[in-house]
Structures are given as C-alpha cells and as structure tokens.
Design a protein around this motif. Structure first.
Motif, short mmCIF file in Angstrom:
data_model
loop_
_atom_site.label_atom_id
_atom_site.label_comp_id
_atom_site.label_asym_id
_atom_site.label_seq_id
_atom_site.Cartn_x
_atom_site.Cartn_y
_atom_site.Cartn_z
N MET A 174 2.00 26.94 18.00
CA MET A 174 2.99 26.67 18.85
C MET A 174 3.89 27.53 19.08
O MET A 174 4.38 27.66 20.45
N SER A 175 4.38 28.42 18.07
CA SER A 175 5.39 29.32 17.98
C SER A 175 4.82 30.38 19.05
O SER A 175 5.43 31.13 20.01
N ASP A 176 3.39 30.86 18.68
CA ASP A 176 2.92 31.97 19.70
C ASP A 176 2.85 31.61 21.25
O ASP A 176 3.15 32.67 21.89
N THR A 177 2.52 30.43 21.41
CA THR A 177 2.58 29.68 22.83
C THR A 177 4.06 29.89 23.31
O THR A 177 4.01 30.49 24.42
N PHE A 178 4.80 29.50 22.73
CA PHE A 178 6.39 29.66 23.20
C PHE A 178 6.77 30.93 23.39
O PHE A 178 7.34 31.50 24.64
N GLU A 179 6.50 31.96 22.62
CA GLU A 179 6.81 33.50 22.63
C GLU A 179 6.28 34.17 23.98
O GLU A 179 6.77 34.82 24.74
N ALA A 180 4.88 33.64 24.28
CA ALA A 180 4.21 34.24 25.38
C ALA A 180 4.83 33.58 26.45
O ALA A 180 5.11 34.32 27.59
N SER A 181 5.24 32.32 26.63
CA SER A 181 5.84 31.50 27.70
C SER A 181 7.35 32.48 27.93
O SER A 181 7.72 32.52 29.18
N ARG A 182 8.09 32.74 26.97
CA ARG A 182 9.15 33.26 27.01
C ARG A 182 9.11 34.82 27.47
O ARG A 182 10.05 35.08 28.31
N LYS A 183 8.20 35.54 27.23
CA LYS A 183 8.06 37.04 27.66
C LYS A 183 7.60 36.76 29.05
O LYS A 183 8.03 37.64 29.87
N ARG A 184 6.72 35.80 29.63
CA ARG A 184 6.46 35.87 30.89
C ARG A 184 7.73 35.28 31.86
O ARG A 184 8.00 35.97 32.98
N SER A 185 8.74 34.17 31.18
CA SER A 185 9.74 34.01 31.68
C SER A 185 10.67 35.25 31.97
O SER A 185 11.54 35.40 33.05
N ASP A 186 10.99 36.05 30.84
CA ASP A 186 11.78 37.05 30.95
C ASP A 186 11.30 38.27 31.90
O ASP A 186 12.16 38.84 32.66
N ASP A 187 10.15 38.51 32.11
CA ASP A 187 9.61 39.42 33.08
C ASP A 187 9.84 38.81 34.51
O ASP A 187 10.19 39.58 35.51
N ILE A 188 9.75 37.32 34.75
CA ILE A 188 10.04 37.04 36.21
C ILE A 188 11.40 37.29 36.42
O ILE A 188 11.90 37.58 37.45
N ARG A 189 12.24 36.74 35.51
CA ARG A 189 13.86 36.92 35.75
C ARG A 189 14.39 38.14 36.04
O ARG A 189 15.11 38.44 36.88
N ALA A 190 13.56 39.21 35.40
CA ALA A 190 13.84 40.67 35.77
C ALA A 190 13.20 41.06 37.09
O ALA A 190 14.13 41.90 37.94
N ASP A 191 12.50 40.30 37.72
CA ASP A 191 11.58 40.75 38.94
C ASP A 191 12.35 39.95 39.94
O ASP A 191 12.15 40.56 41.02
N LEU A 192 12.93 38.86 39.82
CA LEU A 192 13.49 38.09 40.63
C LEU A 192 14.39 38.63 41.85
O LEU A 192 14.29 38.42 43.05
N PRO A 193 15.38 39.54 41.22
CA PRO A 193 16.22 40.04 42.15
C PRO A 193 15.39 41.40 42.90
O PRO A 193 16.11 41.52 44.13
N ILE A 194 14.60 41.85 42.32
CA ILE A 194 13.69 42.87 43.04
C ILE A 194 12.86 42.47 44.15
O ILE A 194 12.82 43.01 45.20
N ASN A 195 12.10 41.10 43.74
CA ASN A 195 10.89 40.71 44.75
C ASN A 195 11.24 39.30 44.91
O ASN A 195 10.39 38.31 44.71
N PRO A 196 12.33 38.80 45.45
CA PRO A 196 12.69 37.40 45.46
C PRO A 196 11.48 36.76 46.46
O PRO A 196 11.18 35.37 46.33
N GLN A 197 11.13 37.45 47.44
CA GLN A 197 10.18 36.82 48.17
C GLN A 197 8.81 36.41 47.77
O GLN A 197 7.89 35.60 48.21
N ASN A 198 8.32 36.93 46.69
CA ASN A 198 7.17 36.38 45.88
C ASN A 198 7.58 35.02 45.09
O ASN A 198 6.17 34.72 44.60
N TYR A 199 8.34 34.68 45.18
CA TYR A 199 8.63 33.42 44.36
C TYR A 199 8.72 32.00 45.13
O TYR A 199 9.70 32.14 46.31
N THR A 200 8.31 30.94 44.70
CA THR A 200 8.43 29.52 45.37
C THR A 200 8.91 28.64 44.34
O THR A 200 8.31 28.56 43.44
N MET A 201 10.16 28.27 44.34
CA MET A 201 10.87 27.44 43.19
C MET A 201 10.76 25.90 43.68
O MET A 201 11.58 25.62 44.97
N LEU A 202 10.32 24.92 42.82
CA LEU A 202 10.69 23.61 43.23
C LEU A 202 11.45 23.03 41.98
O LEU A 202 11.35 23.42 40.96
#
Length: 347
Positions: free
Chosen positions: A1-29
C-alpha cells in the motif's frame, strides 16, 4: 500500500511541476456536493486551487454533484437553494464561467449513462473493499445503498465523460482515482482506446480546522460560511470553544479550540499561528476571538461584496448554470457516441 502511495505521489509531483509549463496538456474535473453552503474549508482547501489552475490555462470543469447528495441522505430538501448559492460562491471566488463551465449531475444524463457499461467492468468485491466508501458509510450512519456502494463508479463517470486526466485529491481519495484508472484501462482493453487514465494530483493544502478543532464540516456545525454576514461570523466565532488557560499558544493536540482559531486567522492574514499567538499572549481568548473575527471579515469582504451582486441577479446565476449544463451535455453526448461506437452499439 505504501509503495502504491509513493508511486502516486511521484506521479503527482511530476504533474505539478509540469502544470505551469504545459497547462494545455491537462483537463481537470472537480466539484462539491450541494449538501449545504460552502465554507472557509472549501475556499482554502480547493476553490482557490481551482481558480489558480483555471488562470494557468488548464481546461477546468466544476461539477455540482447533486445526485451524490442521496448517496447517504434520504432527502433533497433545500437542494436548489444550495446549488444556486454554490454557483454564487464559485463566481465570487473567481471561477470564470466562460472558461470553466459549472454544471450539475442531474442535467447531464449522458454522463450518468456511462454507469451501465462501467459497472460491468468492476466486481462486487472491488466495490466492497473501497476504504473511502466504508468511511463515508460509517460517518453518515446510513445504510449501504446501491448508490453509495457504486459511488466510486459514479465518480469515474464524472471524470471520464469529459476526458479528465487530472483530479485534485487528498490522500484518502486516492482509492477513487485508482478505481477510475482501472475502469478506463479495462474499457480500453475490452472495447478500444477511448479514455485517458487520470492521475490524482495530491493537494498540499492543510486540513482546515472548524471552530471546535475538528475538521471544518457542514455536518459538524463548526464552519464559517462564505456567504455569512459579518455579524453572523462574529457570533459564531464568539461561541467557539477554547479552554481555561489564559496565555494563547499554538498546540493542535492539547489546545484544539485555540489552535483552530489561530489557524483560521493565519490563513486569512498570511501570518503564522505562532506569530499571532505571541502577539496576543496573555490577553486571552476574548482578544483572540476579536482578532480572528476581524481577520475573517476583512479577508472575506471582497468575496462577499461580489457575492452580493449575484444575489441580486439570480437570473444570471441560472444562466451560468444552464450554459454550463448545455456545454457539458454536448461533451457527454460526444463521449457517449465514442463509447457506443467502440462497443458496437450503433444501430
């Protein structure tokens, strides 16, 4: 479960870093259930982030989840009033309906129609072991209805009908996102590539305490509503529980009431809890409550002024919702057409 959370957090951190650079790539609900008025917890916990992402250029959609009210309640009393007041607060906070449609579940039946194929993609066991559903059932004391059991599937419909690929969440909501990803993956494997596998973007917002030290919640009656008057706000803060110790200090564990007031003031002023506590010192709880009241009312004054304009123009509020419903219905029809095509159900 911890590994799953760490993987999710890593993907989340990568997206947050990319959002200001490529906002057009994202759709949020994102969205809220209209079970009552919106409060400071919603404002600092999610609404400000929605406005920031909208202004960054991310494609954003705001859902008023009216059908989800009845997952754990037996009434829809006051729901129309709650919905209109939600729209007013969204607009007053900076949601721009030209860029960010605001819409309601019940007005977009094509999105809800996805429930049927999606339910075929998950097992009863997968639904039963979702920890968020269990927690919500225990918190409400409500019987486990079919709608509550399938709540995560309904959320998957919300996210996927508009091809959402990011969803702001807290850690406890990650199981919902994982099930949505599973549904998207199974549909694509079984019928053909239609849906993205969305990612949960973990929020770094702190949990906003209510006036009793617990989480700010409509059901606890410990919330400062965005639309409350300055007088109502002052009365609520004055009644909040503190303790018998005169010197004001910040200690969440041992002094929850005092600390909740300090955090509320800190959020509204940009100062730290410790700084405010040191300033008030031995002046006691009365001085603290006066400071918090002034801080909250000063902070919310611009929001309330904008909100008052919408209160005087309910036709505009209805138009915003109707236009959001129209735009999202068109998106849902297009997605449903893709689904039917992929499933061979075009006749």
């Amino acid at each position: 479960m911890s590994d799953t959370f760490e993987a999710s957090r890593k993907r989340s951190d990568d997206i947050r870093a990319d959002l200001p650079i490529n906002p057009q790539n994202y759709t949020m609900l994102t969205g809220d259930r209209p079970t009552g008025r919106l409060h400071l917890g919603h404002y600092f916990g999610s609404i400000l982030n929605r406005v920031a992402l909208q202004n960054l250029g991310v494609t954003t959609y705001v859902l008023i989840a009216d059908y989800q009210v009845i997952t754990d309640r037996d009434t829809t009393a006051n729901i129309q009033d709650n919905v209109y007041n939600m729209v007013m607060d969204y607009l007053a906070a900076g949601i721009d309906p030209a860029r960010t449609p605001i819409f309601a579940h019940s007005a977009v039946p094509e999105a809800n129609q996805l429930m049927l194929p999606f339910l075929s993609l998950v097992s009863e066991a997968e639904l039963q072991r979702n920890p968020t559903v269990k927690a919500e059932q225990e918190a409400s004391g409500h019987a486990l209805t079919g709608l509550l059991l399938t709540y995560p599937v309904h959320q998957a419909c919300d996210i996927l009908f508009c091809k959402g690929n990011i969803v702001p969440v807290g850690k406890d909501q990650l199981p919902h996102i994982e099930l949505t990803r599973l549904i998207a993956r199974r549909f694509n494997e079984r019928y053909g590539a239609v849906f993205p596998e969305p990612e949960g973007v973990l929020s770094d917002a702190i949990e906003i305490p209510g006036l009793d030290g617990r989480k700010m919640s409509k059901s606890y009656g410990n919330s400062i509503m965005l639309g409350a008057t300055p007088e109502e706000t002052a009365k609520l803060i004055k009644k909040s529980q503190t303790d018998s110790e005169r010197t004001i200090t910040f200690d969440r564990e041992n002094r929850p009431g005092v600390s909740a007031l300090l955090t509320t003031a800190a959020l509204c002023t940009g100062r730290t809890e410790e700084d405010i506590a040191a300033e008030i010192g031995e002046a006691g709880a009365g001085a603290l409550k006066r400071y918090v009241t002034e801080s909250v009312n000063d902070y919310l004054e611009p929001h309330r002024a904008r909100r008052a304009q919408y209160e005087r123009d309910l036709d505009y509020v209805r138009d915003v919702l109707n236009e959001g419903n129209r735009r999202m219905s068109q998106i849902a029809r297009e997605t449903l057409a893709e689904v039917r095509e992929a499933m061979g159900m075009v006749y």
